[in-house]
Design a protein around this motif. Structure first.
Motif, PDB file in Angstrom:
ATOM      1  N   GLY A   1     -29.359  73.601  -5.418  1.00 50.01           N
ATOM      2  CA  GLY A   1     -29.987  72.843  -4.345  1.00 50.01           C
ATOM      3  C   GLY A   1     -29.464  73.254  -2.983  1.00 50.01           C
ATOM      4  N   ASN A   2     -29.767  72.467  -1.969  1.00 51.36           N
ATOM      5  CA  ASN A   2     -29.364  72.761  -0.597  1.00 51.36           C
ATOM      6  C   ASN A   2     -27.950  72.254  -0.359  1.00 51.36           C
ATOM      7  N   VAL A   3     -27.028  73.159  -0.067  1.00 47.08           N
ATOM      8  CA  VAL A   3     -25.628  72.782   0.166  1.00 47.08           C
ATOM      9  C   VAL A   3     -25.276  72.809   1.649  1.00 47.08           C
ATOM     10  N   THR A   4     -26.194  73.227   2.489  1.00 46.38           N
ATOM     11  CA  THR A   4     -25.934  73.295   3.920  1.00 46.38           C
ATOM     12  C   THR A   4     -26.027  71.910   4.546  1.00 46.38           C
ATOM     13  N   GLU A   5     -25.032  71.564   5.351  1.00 49.74           N
ATOM     14  CA  GLU A   5     -25.021  70.285   6.032  1.00 49.74           C
ATOM     15  C   GLU A   5     -25.407  70.462   7.494  1.00 49.74           C
ATOM     16  N   PRO A   6     -26.157  69.517   8.078  1.00 49.77           N
ATOM     17  CA  PRO A   6     -26.456  69.597   9.515  1.00 49.77           C
ATOM     18  C   PRO A   6     -25.176  69.603  10.322  1.00 49.77           C
ATOM     19  N   TRP A   7     -25.026  70.535  11.257  1.00 54.57           N
ATOM     20  CA  TRP A   7     -23.755  70.692  11.964  1.00 54.57           C
ATOM     21  C   TRP A   7     -23.404  69.477  12.804  1.00 54.57           C
ATOM     22  N   GLU A   8     -24.428  68.726  13.258  1.00 51.19           N
ATOM     23  CA  GLU A   8     -24.121  67.586  14.125  1.00 51.19           C
ATOM     24  C   GLU A   8     -23.395  66.473  13.373  1.00 51.19           C
ATOM     25  N   LYS A   9     -23.394  66.525  12.036  1.00 55.03           N
ATOM     26  CA  LYS A   9     -22.659  65.528  11.266  1.00 55.03           C
ATOM     27  C   LYS A   9     -21.190  65.900  11.115  1.00 55.03           C
ATOM     28  N   ALA A  10     -20.856  67.159  11.373  1.00 53.87           N
ATOM     29  CA  ALA A  10     -19.473  67.618  11.232  1.00 53.87           C
ATOM     30  C   ALA A  10     -18.707  67.363  12.528  1.00 53.87           C
ATOM     31  N   VAL A  11     -18.521  66.094  12.871  1.00 58.80           N
ATOM     32  CA  VAL A  11     -17.842  65.709  14.105  1.00 58.80           C
ATOM     33  C   VAL A  11     -16.339  65.756  13.882  1.00 58.80           C
ATOM     34  N   PRO A  12     -15.575  66.355  14.803  1.00 58.51           N
ATOM     35  CA  PRO A  12     -14.120  66.404  14.635  1.00 58.51           C
ATOM     36  C   PRO A  12     -13.532  65.003  14.569  1.00 58.51           C
ATOM     37  N   PRO A  13     -12.500  64.793  13.771  1.00 63.19           N
ATOM     38  CA  PRO A  13     -11.875  63.465  13.695  1.00 63.19           C
ATOM     39  C   PRO A  13     -11.191  63.102  15.005  1.00 63.19           C
ATOM     40  N   GLU A  14     -10.937  61.818  15.178  1.00 59.42           N
ATOM     41  CA  GLU A  14     -10.325  61.326  16.411  1.00 59.42           C
ATOM     42  C   GLU A  14      -8.927  61.909  16.630  1.00 59.42           C
ATOM     43  N   ARG A  15      -8.242  62.260  15.556  1.00 55.07           N
ATOM     44  CA  ARG A  15      -6.878  62.790  15.683  1.00 55.07           C
ATOM     45  C   ARG A  15      -6.855  64.241  16.162  1.00 55.07           C
ATOM     46  N   SER A  16      -8.007  64.898  16.190  1.00 52.05           N
ATOM     47  CA  SER A  16      -8.055  66.304  16.609  1.00 52.05           C
ATOM     48  C   SER A  16      -7.769  66.418  18.100  1.00 52.05           C
TER      49      SER A  16
ATOM     50  N   ASN B   1     -20.880  79.683   8.465  1.00 55.60           N
ATOM     51  CA  ASN B   1     -20.596  79.233   7.104  1.00 55.60           C
ATOM     52  C   ASN B   1     -21.577  78.137   6.685  1.00 55.60           C
ATOM     53  N   PRO B   2     -21.532  77.682   5.420  1.00 56.14           N
ATOM     54  CA  PRO B   2     -22.520  76.705   4.944  1.00 56.14           C
ATOM     55  C   PRO B   2     -22.506  75.369   5.669  1.00 56.14           C
ATOM     56  N   ILE B   3     -21.403  75.037   6.348  1.00 51.41           N
ATOM     57  CA  ILE B   3     -21.356  73.742   7.035  1.00 51.41           C
ATOM     58  C   ILE B   3     -22.177  73.762   8.310  1.00 51.41           C
ATOM     59  N   TYR B   4     -22.024  74.816   9.116  1.00 47.38           N
ATOM     60  CA  TYR B   4     -22.723  74.891  10.401  1.00 47.38           C
ATOM     61  C   TYR B   4     -23.989  75.745  10.304  1.00 47.38           C
ATOM     62  N   ASP B   5     -23.894  76.893   9.673  1.00 46.89           N
ATOM     63  CA  ASP B   5     -25.048  77.724   9.331  1.00 46.89           C
ATOM     64  C   ASP B   5     -26.040  77.844  10.490  1.00 46.89           C
ATOM     65  N   ILE B   6     -25.591  78.434  11.604  1.00 46.59           N
ATOM     66  CA  ILE B   6     -26.463  78.510  12.778  1.00 46.59           C
ATOM     67  C   ILE B   6     -27.658  79.430  12.566  1.00 46.59           C
ATOM     68  N   GLN B   7     -27.644  80.243  11.514  1.00 48.68           N
ATOM     69  CA  GLN B   7     -28.797  81.109  11.263  1.00 48.68           C
ATOM     70  C   GLN B   7     -30.038  80.300  10.912  1.00 48.68           C
ATOM     71  N   GLN B   8     -29.853  79.104  10.367  1.00 44.97           N
ATOM     72  CA  GLN B   8     -31.016  78.286  10.032  1.00 44.97           C
ATOM     73  C   GLN B   8     -31.741  77.809  11.294  1.00 44.97           C
ATOM     74  N   TYR B   9     -31.080  77.876  12.448  1.00 52.42           N
ATOM     75  CA  TYR B   9     -31.711  77.470  13.699  1.00 52.42           C
ATOM     76  C   TYR B   9     -32.253  78.657  14.484  1.00 52.42           C
ATOM     77  N   GLY B  10     -32.116  79.857  13.940  1.00 47.15           N
ATOM     78  CA  GLY B  10     -32.655  81.031  14.605  1.00 47.15           C
ATOM     79  C   GLY B  10     -31.648  81.752  15.476  1.00 47.15           C
ATOM     80  N   ILE B  11     -30.375  81.738  15.095  1.00 53.25           N
ATOM     81  CA  ILE B  11     -29.327  82.437  15.840  1.00 53.25           C
ATOM     82  C   ILE B  11     -28.722  83.500  14.941  1.00 53.25           C
ATOM     83  N   ASP B  12     -28.702  84.738  15.409  1.00 51.91           N
ATOM     84  CA  ASP B  12     -28.211  85.846  14.598  1.00 51.91           C
ATOM     85  C   ASP B  12     -27.239  86.694  15.410  1.00 51.91           C
ATOM     86  N   PHE B  13     -26.233  87.235  14.736  1.00 48.05           N
ATOM     87  CA  PHE B  13     -25.321  88.201  15.334  1.00 48.05           C
ATOM     88  C   PHE B  13     -25.828  89.607  15.022  1.00 48.05           C
ATOM     89  N   VAL B  14     -25.849  90.450  16.044  1.00 47.02           N
ATOM     90  CA  VAL B  14     -26.375  91.806  15.890  1.00 47.02           C
ATOM     91  C   VAL B  14     -25.261  92.812  16.130  1.00 47.02           C
TER      92      VAL B  14
END
Length: 244
Positions: free
Chosen positions: A12-27, A140-153
């Motif tokens: 299944g889909n293991v990629t998480e929307p990056w906006e949910k990966a918010v840094p913890p308050e202790r960071s 990586n699978p957590i942020y996966d910016i390629q799904q939004y149309g961003i690629d490194f060349v």
């Protein structure tokens, strides 16, 4: 091939929307001056700062966020307690602010601005590789910016944006200028990390270091941090699209 497809369907889909990966308050993030606590003017915060990111002017600490590495020494040595370290990572500098943008809005903005994917060329001109490791995490699978149309060349001739890490060294100066010239217009340059943004690197003064990226080529977006978090890098890309 069929075995691969069976595995994909079962996983299944293991990629998480990056906006949910918010840094913890202790960071560790932005250091702010608490206005309700007066500064005593002891200059201890400025004296312990390894990158000269703090200056005390007329009894008020002034923080250069481009040079701050979030070490927290200033907060520890502030006798008055007027400095506070927060978890805020959205420190990318550009005129205005885009506020809270979701991944779907990022994708729409890329299509609206370019009509295609956003192509990035990474250029390491002397970093310690801390920023480079964080930059790799955006794919990586957590942020996966390629799904939004961003690629490194691999070539600057195919890039819309140059993502530069590290301070400018003497040996890399020509490579930086030639890469900038090879990138087609309209082009953007992102300085990634405190060293690239300010030139006040933790390596100290050296004959081999020339300073910040903007001392050699124009810079459109500054993403400070040592190193900046993946969320901060993505926020900087949003601002880059706004500038473009």
């Amino acid at each position: 091939m069929l075995k691969v497809w069976r595995k994909v369907i079962a996983t299944g889909n293991v990629t998480e929307p990056w906006e949910k990966a918010v840094p913890p308050e202790r960071s560790r993030g932005e250091v702010v001056v608490q206005q309700n606590i007066p500064c005593q003017g002891c200059n201890h915060c400025a004296n312990v700062c390894p990158t000269n990111a703090i200056k005390v002017y007329q009894g008020l600490p002034m923080i250069n966020q481009r040079a701050c590495i979030f070490c927290g020494l200033c907060v520890e040595h502030c006798e008055a307690g007027c400095l506070k370290q927060t978890s805020n990572y959205k420190l990318a500098e550009l005129g205005g602010s885009l506020g809270e943008n979701s991944g779907s809005e990022l994708k729409r903005q890329i299509r609206r601005t370019l009509g295609r994917s956003l192509h990035i060329r990474h250029l390491d001109i002397g970093s310690c590789n801390g920023c480079d490791f964080e930059m790799n995490h955006v794919c990586n699978p957590i942020y996966d910016i390629q799904q939004y149309g961003i690629d490194f060349v691999a070539s600057p001739r195919h890039a819309d944006l140059l993502m530069v890490t590290g301070p400018v060294t003497r040996n890399s100066t020509q490579a930086l200028r030639m890469t900038y010239e090879a990138t087609p217009n309209p082009k953007l340059v992102m300085a990634l990390g405190a060293c690239a943004c300010s030139g006040e690197q933790i390596f100290g003064e050296s004959y081999a270091i020339r300073g910040a990226v903007d001392s050699q080529v124009p810079v459109d977006i500054y993403v400070p941090g040592c190193p900046p978090r993946p969320q901060a890098i993505i926020h900087g890309l949003m601002l880059a699209l706004d500038r473009m």
